[in-house]
Write an enzyme that holds these catalytic residues in place. Structure first.
Site, PDB file in Angstrom:
ATOM      1  N   LYS A  88      70.859  82.063  81.465  1.00  0.00           N
ATOM      2  CA  LYS A  88      69.546  81.948  80.834  1.00  0.00           C
ATOM      3  C   LYS A  88      68.923  80.578  81.118  1.00  0.00           C
ATOM      4  O   LYS A  88      69.653  79.589  81.301  1.00  0.00           O
ATOM      5  CB  LYS A  88      69.627  82.232  79.330  1.00  0.00           C
ATOM      6  CG  LYS A  88      70.155  81.116  78.486  1.00  0.00           C
ATOM      7  CD  LYS A  88      69.798  81.324  77.003  1.00  0.00           C
ATOM      8  CE  LYS A  88      70.150  80.059  76.232  1.00  0.00           C
ATOM      9  NZ  LYS A  88      69.431  79.883  75.004  1.00  0.00           N
ATOM     10  N   LYS A  91      78.713  77.828  75.006  1.00  0.00           N
ATOM     11  CA  LYS A  91      78.414  76.390  74.983  1.00  0.00           C
ATOM     12  C   LYS A  91      79.683  75.545  75.034  1.00  0.00           C
ATOM     13  O   LYS A  91      79.713  74.485  75.651  1.00  0.00           O
ATOM     14  CB  LYS A  91      77.594  76.031  73.738  1.00  0.00           C
ATOM     15  CG  LYS A  91      76.173  76.543  73.835  1.00  0.00           C
ATOM     16  CD  LYS A  91      75.254  75.919  72.820  1.00  0.00           C
ATOM     17  CE  LYS A  91      73.818  76.326  73.125  1.00  0.00           C
ATOM     18  NZ  LYS A  91      72.846  75.821  72.184  1.00  0.00           N
ATOM     19  N   LYS A 137      67.503  74.319  78.089  1.00  0.00           N
ATOM     20  CA  LYS A 137      67.195  72.881  78.084  1.00  0.00           C
ATOM     21  C   LYS A 137      68.358  72.078  78.620  1.00  0.00           C
ATOM     22  O   LYS A 137      68.176  71.020  79.201  1.00  0.00           O
ATOM     23  CB  LYS A 137      66.982  72.391  76.642  1.00  0.00           C
ATOM     24  CG  LYS A 137      65.832  72.947  75.915  1.00  0.00           C
ATOM     25  CD  LYS A 137      65.759  72.216  74.570  1.00  0.00           C
ATOM     26  CE  LYS A 137      65.158  73.077  73.505  1.00  0.00           C
ATOM     27  NZ  LYS A 137      66.144  73.687  72.608  1.00  0.00           N
TER      28      LYS A 137
HETATM   29  N1  AQP Z   1      65.858  81.594  78.378  1.00  0.00           N
HETATM   30  C1  AQP Z   1      65.275  81.991  77.259  1.00  0.00           C
HETATM   31  N2  AQP Z   1      64.513  83.111  77.236  1.00  0.00           N
HETATM   32  C2  AQP Z   1      63.905  83.504  76.093  1.00  0.00           C
HETATM   33  N3  AQP Z   1      63.992  82.831  74.918  1.00  0.00           N
HETATM   34  C3  AQP Z   1      64.737  81.708  74.897  1.00  0.00           C
HETATM   35  N4  AQP Z   1      65.019  80.815  73.925  1.00  0.00           N
HETATM   36  C4  AQP Z   1      65.811  79.841  74.428  1.00  0.00           C
HETATM   37  N5  AQP Z   1      66.070  80.077  75.724  1.00  0.00           N
HETATM   38  C5  AQP Z   1      65.409  81.231  76.057  1.00  0.00           C
HETATM   39  C6  AQP Z   1      64.526  80.908  72.561  1.00  0.00           C
HETATM   40  O1  AQP Z   1      63.909  79.670  72.211  1.00  0.00           O
HETATM   41  C7  AQP Z   1      64.093  79.430  70.825  1.00  0.00           C
HETATM   42  C8  AQP Z   1      64.530  78.032  70.588  1.00  0.00           C
HETATM   43  O2  AQP Z   1      65.812  77.819  71.098  1.00  0.00           O
HETATM   44  P1  AQP Z   1      66.624  76.522  70.628  1.00  0.00           P
HETATM   45  O3  AQP Z   1      66.089  75.332  71.244  1.00  0.00           O
HETATM   46  O4  AQP Z   1      66.689  76.444  69.168  1.00  0.00           O
HETATM   47  O5  AQP Z   1      68.054  76.805  71.130  1.00  0.00           O
HETATM   48  P2  AQP Z   1      68.599  77.570  72.357  1.00  0.00           P
HETATM   49  O6  AQP Z   1      68.425  79.034  72.173  1.00  0.00           O
HETATM   50  O7  AQP Z   1      69.998  77.097  72.493  1.00  0.00           O
HETATM   51  O8  AQP Z   1      67.649  77.094  73.572  1.00  0.00           O
HETATM   52  P3  AQP Z   1      68.054  76.360  74.895  1.00  0.00           P
HETATM   53  O9  AQP Z   1      66.840  76.077  75.663  1.00  0.00           O
HETATM   54  O10 AQP Z   1      69.116  77.123  75.594  1.00  0.00           O
HETATM   55  O11 AQP Z   1      68.600  74.990  74.379  1.00  0.00           O
HETATM   56  P4  AQP Z   1      69.986  74.308  74.612  1.00  0.00           P
HETATM   57  O12 AQP Z   1      70.149  74.266  76.100  1.00  0.00           O
HETATM   58  O13 AQP Z   1      69.805  72.970  73.975  1.00  0.00           O
HETATM   59  O14 AQP Z   1      71.017  75.139  73.956  1.00  0.00           O
HETATM   60  C9  AQP Z   1      65.067  80.488  70.315  1.00  0.00           C
HETATM   61  O15 AQP Z   1      64.323  81.504  69.653  1.00  0.00           O
HETATM   62  C10 AQP Z   1      65.681  81.045  71.555  1.00  0.00           C
HETATM   63  O16 AQP Z   1      66.053  82.398  71.412  1.00  0.00           O
END
Ligand code: AQP
Length: 344
Positions: free
Chosen positions: A206, A122, A209
């Protein structure tokens, strides 16, 4: 002489997980996390929070944050979390998360945090410009879990390293304060077909968001047109689909789309290949789009229905916060006594 194994945690089994209100929820969040929450609530006592403390590790507009929290809560309800069974609450409504995180900041070692790959991903090349909160995010995550003495944490594959850190923090706290078995060593529940959904534009990144391209993900609120377009434009290769899963190796985009189809249909990837073997993506993509619309469409409709009644969402979150605090407050009081705080 071998060291005796410390006594194991003897409390009840409990699930905890959460999602950050930092943007639109997508298919990866749904398959990697939300689907599991809904299933587990019927099996184990379940706490699911909206991680607004985590969200501000990156800038969030204060005028929008509450609405973003409601959107995540609406997604939980729309995917089938039942507030009569599961405890659903905003993280910031339970101040014990942040208080325990401070204690854990003093238990965790810098070397442990330096190894966290998500921070490196990140922060990229400009880590000195990131918030300190982003760096210590996994410590807050350990506090989120252990303030409820949760034993099981359903998350996507990307969170596995953070769960290992939580176990290390729990074990060091139990050891340093001579309270063996006080905190459980929680298990990550990452298994399942949707544990790692990749971007539709790049099979090596991956689905996320915060990806600047909306075409990289299918959002829970996308309508049928948007889903169709995104699937049609998803990056692929010109080869037909093979008969065997092993022959997909190295074709990351193709592997991802087959994996998404399998997860949405509740089938194995091999089973999907057996059906589509020999066909190209021109034939496969419309089938995938139809399936995605049939699964995601009703969830989006339900989310919009819940969001039309924000007072009801707020009622669910307020009630959930009271139930969560009833568990977190006595657990924090125990920690204060163990650490020897004046206010213990
Ligand atoms: N690509 C993915 N495949 C499977 N699981 C995923 N998760 C996130 N992306 C994938 C799971 O979703 C849950 C919530 O995630 P989060 O919002 O708390 O944070 P994150 O993992 O950082 O998700 P994002 O979408 O990538 O958000 P941003 O871009 O804001 O950092 C977790 O259980 C995660 O494993």
């Amino acid at each position: 002489m071998t060291e005796a194994t410390p006594p194991a945690f003897a409390g009840p089994r409990r699930v905890l997980s959460g999602v950050q209100p930092s943007g639109d929820l997508h298919l990866g969040n749904y398959l990697g996390a939300l689907v599991k929450f809904t299933r587990l609530q019927h099996e184990i006592e379940t706490f699911i929070f909206v991680a607004d403390l985590h969200a501000i590790t990156a800038w969030q507009d204060p005028a929008k944050l509450k609405t973003q929290v409601r959107e995540i809560a609406a997604a939980y309800l729309a995917t089938g979390l039942d507030p009569k069974i599961a405890t659903i609450f905003p993280q910031s409504a339970v101040p014990e998360h942040a208080e325990l995180a401070w204690v854990f900041n003093c238990v965790a070692r810098l070397g442990w945090l330096d190894r966290m790959t998500q921070f490196k991903d990140k922060a990229g090349k400009h880590k000195e410009r990131e918030s300190v909160g982003l760096y210590t995010y996994p410590v807050l995550q350990a506090a989120d879990i252990l303030i409820y003495k949760a034993t099981h944490v359903p998350v996507g594959e990307d969170q596995r390293q953070h769960l290992e850190l939580t176990r290390d923090i729990a074990a060091k706290f139990n050891h340093d304060f001579a309270v063996p078995g006080h905190f459980p060593l929680p298990e990550a529940l990452t298994e399942g077909p949707g544990a790692r959904i990749m971007s539709l534009r790049d099979g090596t990144a991956k689905m996320s968001k915060s990806d600047p391209s909306d075409y990289s993900r299918i959002n829970l609120t996308d309508d049928a047109d948007a889903i169709n377009q995104k699937v049609r434009k998803a990056r692929t290769d010109p080869e037909p689909l093979p008969e065997l899963l092993v022959d997909l190796k190295g074709r990351t985009e193709a592997e991802n789309l087959i994996g998404i189809y399998a997860a949405l249909a509740g089938r194995t990837a091999q089973d999907v290949l057996t059906e589509f073997a020999g066909q190209g993506f021109g034939a496969f993509k419309p089938k995938l789009a139809d399936l995605a619309v049939s699964v995601m469409g009703p969830i989006g409709d339900e989310m919009r229905r819940y969001l039309a009644d924000p007072a009801e969402i707020d009622r669910v979150l307020t009630e959930g916060a009271e139930r969560a605090r009833a568990v977190a407050a006595p657990n924090m009081a125990e920690v204060r006594r163990i650490v020897g705080f004046w206010a213990g």
